[in-house]
Design an enzyme around this catalytic site. Structure first.
Site, PDB file in Angstrom:
ATOM      1  N   GLU A 178      60.434  29.622 -62.665  1.00 34.08           N
ATOM      2  CA  GLU A 178      61.093  30.067 -61.428  1.00 34.08           C
ATOM      3  C   GLU A 178      62.486  30.603 -61.725  1.00 34.08           C
ATOM      4  OE1 GLU A 178      60.570  26.985 -58.521  1.00 34.08           O
ATOM      5  OE2 GLU A 178      58.393  27.153 -58.626  1.00 34.08           O
ATOM      6  N   GLU A 423      50.412  18.468 -52.343  1.00 35.90           N
ATOM      7  CA  GLU A 423      51.526  18.371 -53.286  1.00 35.90           C
ATOM      8  C   GLU A 423      51.248  17.154 -54.160  1.00 35.90           C
ATOM      9  OE1 GLU A 423      54.191  20.269 -54.195  1.00 35.90           O
ATOM     10  OE2 GLU A 423      54.338  18.715 -55.727  1.00 35.90           O
ATOM     11  N   GLU A 492      53.431  25.922 -59.101  1.00 39.56           N
ATOM     12  CA  GLU A 492      54.112  25.248 -60.216  1.00 39.56           C
ATOM     13  C   GLU A 492      53.167  24.916 -61.382  1.00 39.56           C
ATOM     14  OE1 GLU A 492      54.462  23.557 -57.111  1.00 39.56           O
ATOM     15  OE2 GLU A 492      56.206  24.683 -56.491  1.00 39.56           O
ATOM     16  N   GLU A 510      51.434  30.274 -58.195  1.00 40.94           N
ATOM     17  CA  GLU A 510      52.813  30.681 -58.004  1.00 40.94           C
ATOM     18  C   GLU A 510      53.331  31.038 -59.397  1.00 40.94           C
ATOM     19  OE1 GLU A 510      56.585  28.986 -55.525  1.00 40.94           O
ATOM     20  OE2 GLU A 510      55.741  27.668 -57.051  1.00 40.94           O
ATOM     21  N   GLU A 516      60.385  31.785 -51.588  1.00 39.70           N
ATOM     22  CA  GLU A 516      61.177  30.618 -51.198  1.00 39.70           C
ATOM     23  C   GLU A 516      62.607  30.688 -51.703  1.00 39.70           C
ATOM     24  OE1 GLU A 516      58.922  27.359 -52.801  1.00 39.70           O
ATOM     25  OE2 GLU A 516      59.468  27.798 -54.869  1.00 39.70           O
TER      26      GLU A 516
END
Lengths: 715, 715
Positions: A178, A423, A492, A510, A516
């Site tokens: 990220e 999650e 992730e 992702e 985000e």
């Protein structure tokens, strides 16, 4: 499907073999079907496997070493003698379940060399496949008497560059991708490195100041584009690239497990493919399908249940700080089986409540969205990340204010299907232990897809997001999901490497800095102009575009917080430029309600494609893509630019000749500017044909989106 | 069940509290119900929690520190102020599902102190329970605003000894307990340490030259016996004890996970109990039930399916080298899903074949054994240990020469039930992923119990057999087994700590050096005289006695290989002296067939008990136990000795008065000697009553076994 396998060991078309059996030297050349790319394999005088790659007669990868080092057996980096080389050709056209095009040609010439270390009788093979648009190689360890287990200390695959190319890179990291991309010369990576580190991330383990991640795109001073990545990363650790600045040579850097081991393999086995895409234009990087082609064909027999979709979600509310995933603020920490949510005070900010879910369902249904993601529906969010906690979520227990049955019934009545959210907080054992129950819960309640997440340091503690253990976990979840006919969108998790060809229920990942971050630290205007040339090479990204409230306004947002660094129409264009079989309309219903005219494009745009044309492309600068929907005659075009305003000019000569289309053009307004006036947009309709040419102005960090519909269809 | 809970905070009977509220000093004393043991808790002047323990007015544990150190929060070893002390008494008699006696009294006085570190407002509580036969304490972390997660760097519980006691010890090790016991003074541990290490073991991680394992028994120069262990080791790492030779103080040494972390806890939580048993005679150590009493009551509602049993097995064949677990010698290594067992050459030594299984079933059935373990029935054994391999076994696929359905049908027709075998090779993820399938396979095929194994280094790699992760795994398997009504006998798992009270389907563990070592490196004559005072304190051991072929004769055995270091009748006695609710008759049918008269004892002996009497006991020297069967009137007595021949003399005054019994005495022959003449034994019958006294000679490493049956029952 058309399949032609030419397993002709003596095939000479496109393959030239110079084999000397002195056991000291062997030279083999294999060229691409069109003859442009040539891969030469050699053994050096001390038995080191080496290769180089040329494009139209000029080197693009200089002589580079191959091999692996181990902790339990002799290194396989030198001391080899040549045993044999097998060559073959392959030409097949296959049909992906979903994708950027409905048919993909897999056409290559291959060289398969067998090497032996006489000292220990270990055999290593290297398989090269040379396509018109690139090359892949992998190590193959056949079953053999003297070699079974190999503990990998390091893979030593090299990619020696021919010059100080421009690189579009993010730092090598064992736990996150990220990052913002940096564009600079290879020789400047070290000095830019520190500034790019994203140490605020919940889990980050940067590797070294010249280590970068794949897919890595580069541009040579001659204007050639290169991309290095890997394909079919299965039961192996993820590769990074470490640059030796003196020689401008990259060496593979694997991801260690908790013991520092880089990988654990047992013969017979293969490593993932290491790929190099080569193109004279940037569009060629995007058009390459070698990453998919180097993966195994689909292993799921019945794929009829795997369908691309657009979705809305209770998500941006929490990302932007308006709401929370958590239900209460009463507890410093919570424990499954201990915390009694019926005895605490609701915090009043919990977004995934029954009423709000119904509000989203109403809006989604009204606007033709048939899928809705609801995050924060299940207990555990008060205390879910940052403490290496193991049993964070149970994946089946809703919060007291979320009446799951009621919401499901309401959704069904409105033709909306809910998307499950799991999650995991990186706690792989907890997730695996509960996986059957969680998936069965989904089946029992009519869910067909799940967004999973791996925020925070991985568990088992000491392991990494991209190591072999965790890669094995992600794929385990995907294959098990297939048993339940569930599609997976894993955030992730490790970067995609084309595995979606084999397991097309992996509809999203992702594995990069998504929308985000527009609400966190901000994304630079060139970010979405770099991702297609890097992260997307391996597979689709769930980038979650479509933010209309570009100032990110809510009562909890602090002044000066980052806001979206695009114009509104650039948000629309992303539905075309950021390929994904699942696309989110990420903003809140109330924000779409303010711009229903622009929202129309998101409602209209397709998510599965018959063909894709890369009309204009330059990494980190501009990108224009036209795509024709699968099973229909509509075209959609998206164009975006980075920091610089520009004109996009292209012909519509790809449209069917003699057909009249209505084009609806969503473009930046004349005074649009991503910093000063991002909400200025214009919507125009015009009749176009295959003879039409368009000239569209893009604001700074602006964009445009066009839907093109045959007039005959417009009844 | 009789339960009396006296939660009288002000109870003074047996509890004396001197509480000073200066926040600097607090002294609390709690004494045992009979007044013999007194535990004193204090805070030192710098707020360090300390305690000492006295027996009849003399210290047995000198002033010792308490507390924990953490990597993420302030250490909890000092800086405490006293908040309050709660005292209470408890007296309950409970009924174990199986055990050494049919009713167990749980009677103690408790002290529960609450401490606070004013600097950070962290609260720690320490709970002490003082029984007549010992003491337990644990740390309690209540839910609190300023403390949730604690990463344990080390637990600092001390046990300061009052002198240079004799210790019966094995080296501290994170991965194995399969050591020979050493008997020496505490001060001599270091010099004996190196010689005891068992580095040939498949997985061994010795800790330090003065670190020993629990349960540790000691004998003071005054003749007092002490035992230090732990109870209720749940979701925490296993404790060892490290000796400071200058102060003769033990400090707890936990087992690290792959990151070096000693434990991970989240408030509210409790640690396992740390226990000290104190007795004026060695028998008192064996009679203590505090380890069970400090565990939670049974959590399995319906326990009717949990039944003790005796069993035979296809096992010693392989241990002794006569046969193999593996089916073929063709492959250097094998892979699930790759290796085709139908295409290889059988090695001819595979013991778990259909014909051999039937032979065992015939013998077991003929002699009244209703359970048969078959190891090596499932694919994967060619290549199962030593390579940190992950997917070793699938737990459901038989070898080609083992017709599972045929064997099962044959067993059923002969009233024999098969015991499943799940060797995991320490690969916890592989086992957990397949656990539901494996257990369901058992249910579908009529298996009700499983022997599981954890040979080799653990996976996740870098983790240890006794760390929190793995302890959590073992219990996960046991609780999940309960869902399937399956009993578990887990070998190489962590040492038991009385958890079988809570989960009585955990019917066995190995966790020590078992009979198998008689065929490996050999067991010393005192080994089975030490285990009951050490390893068995925490729970039953599947020692697998009953070897009659003491010379271990088979064609594959090399001359000079170790053989069994006992007489034959000592093997019989072990069925009484080594308590376990499951007992194996471990030798081969053909070896039992040669001594059917002696075999009769193994056929007769019970496995579940109404009461147990420890008639003679001295660790590492001699042991005589009499046990009365549950649900019957028969008594069984076992007596064993170590290196020294001796006479065992005891009265049968525990028999019912006025009842005549027939005693069958299996004893060493007059010329028996474990080294020169181990097979010399005599069987005698005589009438006995409660007035009888017996005097039985035991050879060196000899033993005797007696069955005592009321004459009225002998019809």
């Amino acid at each position: 499907m058309k399949t032609v396998r030419l397993s002709l060991r003596t095939l000479l078309i496109g393959v030239i073999g110079f084999l000397t059996y002195t056991n000291l030297f062997a030279s083999n050349v294999v060229v691409s079907p069109n003859g442009n790319l040539a891969l030469e394999f050699n053994l050096s005088s001390d038995g080191m496997p080496i290769y180089n790659l040329s494009f139209k007669g000029s080197e693009v990868v200089k002589t580079s070493k191959l091999g692996l080092r181990f902790t339990n057996v002799d290194d396989m980096t030198s001391g080899f003698t040549f045993v044999k080389a097998d060559t073959s050709s392959f030409d097949e056209t296959w049909t992906p379940v979903w994708g950027e095009e409905s048919e993909i040609r897999n056409h290559y010439n291959s060289l398969f060399v067998t090497l032996k270390q006489p000292a220990n009788e270990h055999i290593m093979q290297i398989e090269f496949r040379v396509f018109d648009d690139g090359m892949g190689f992998r190590y193959v360890f056949p079953e053999q008497p003297k070699l079974d287990y190999m503990y990998i200390k390091e893979e030593c695959s090299e990619f020696a560059m021919t010059g100080d190319h421009i690189a579009y890179w993010i730092p090598g990291d064992y736990d996150t991708q990220e990052y913002e991309y940096t564009v600079c010369l290879l020789s400047k990576i070290r000095e830019k490195y520190e500034a790019v580190l994203e140490l605020d991330n919940a889990s980050t383990t940067p590797i070294s100041p010249t280590c970068v991640q794949t897919a890595l795109t580069m541009k040579t001073s001659e204007g050639l584009y290169l991309n290095i990545h890997e394909a079919a990363l299965i039961d192996y650790s993820c590769m990074h690239l470490t640059l030796d600045e003196k020689t401008l040579t990259f060496t593979s850097t694997l991801t260690p497990d908790g013991t520092g081991m880089m990988g654990y393999i047992q013969a017979p086995c293969v490593t993932p493919w290491r790929t190099v895409i080569v193109s004279e234009n940037a569009a060629g990087i995007l058009a390459s399908r070698i990453t998919l082609n180097l993966n195994e064909p689909c292993k799921i027999e019945d794929t009829s249940w795997i369908k691309p979709f657009k979705y809305m979600g209770i998500w941006w509310e929490m990302i932007s700080g308006k709401g929370t995933w958590a239900y209460t603020n009463d507890y410093p920490s919570v424990k499954l089986g201990y915390t009694d949510y019926n005895k605490c005070t609701p915090n009043g900010t919990h977004s995934a409540n029954t009423a709000n879910a119904k509000r989203y369902i109403d809006f989604a249904s009204e606007h033709g969205f048939h899928h809705l993601l609801i995050e924060g529906w299940n207990i555990g969010w008060e205390d879910w990340v940052g403490d290496w906690k193991e049993d964070v979520f149970d994946f089946v227990t809703p919060y007291p204010d979320f009446d799951l049955e009621e919401v499901l019934a309401y959704a069904k009545a409105h033709d909306v299907e809910l998307i499950m959210h799991h999650e995991t907080s990186g706690s792989t054992r907890n997730y695996e232990r509960r996986l059957d129950t969680a998936y069965q819960f989904m089946v029992d309640h009519g869910y067909h897809s799940v967004k999973s997440g791996y925020v925070g340091p991985m568990i088992p503690r000491g392991f990494h997001h991209y190591d072999q253990w965790c890669n094995n976990h992600y794929l385990y979840c995907v294959t098990k999901a297939a048993d339940y006919k569930i599609c997976v969108n894993a955030h992730e998790a490790t970067r995609p490497t084309g595995i979606c060809r084999t397991y097309p229920n992996l509809v999203g990942n992702e594995s990069a800095r998504g929308t985000e971050y527009e609400a966190f630290q901000g994304n630079s205007p060139h970010h979405t102009l770099t991702l297609p040339f890097t992260r997307l090479i391996g597979g689709p990204m769930d980038y979650t575009p479509g933010i209309f409230d570009l100032y990110i306004q809510n009562e909890n947002r602090k002044p000066g917080s980052p806001r979206v660094s695009t114009t509104l129409t650039k948000q629309l264009a992303l539905y075309v430029t950021m390929y994904s079989p699942i696309q989110m309309a990420a903003d809140l219903p109330e924000n779409y309600a303010k711009h229903l005219d622009a929202f129309q494009f998101i409602k209209d745009v397709a998510v599965d494609w018959q063909k894709s044309l890369y009309l204009e492309a330059e990494p980190a600068e501009y990108l224009t893509i036209a795509r024709k929907e699968k099973g229909g005659e509509r075209w959609f075009i998206g164009g975006i630019t980075a920091e610089n305003a520009r004109h996009s000019r292209f012909a519509l000569d790809f449209l069917d000749k003699g057909v009249k289309y209505e084009a609806t053009i969503y473009r930046d307004g004349d005074k649009a500017d991503y910093e000063t006036n991002p909400l200025d947009y214009k919507i125009e309709k015009k009749i176009v044909t295959s003879k039409s040419k368009l000239d569209i102005a893009l604001a700074r960090s602006g964009g445009f989106a066009i839907s093109i519909v045959p007039i005959a269809d417009k009844k």
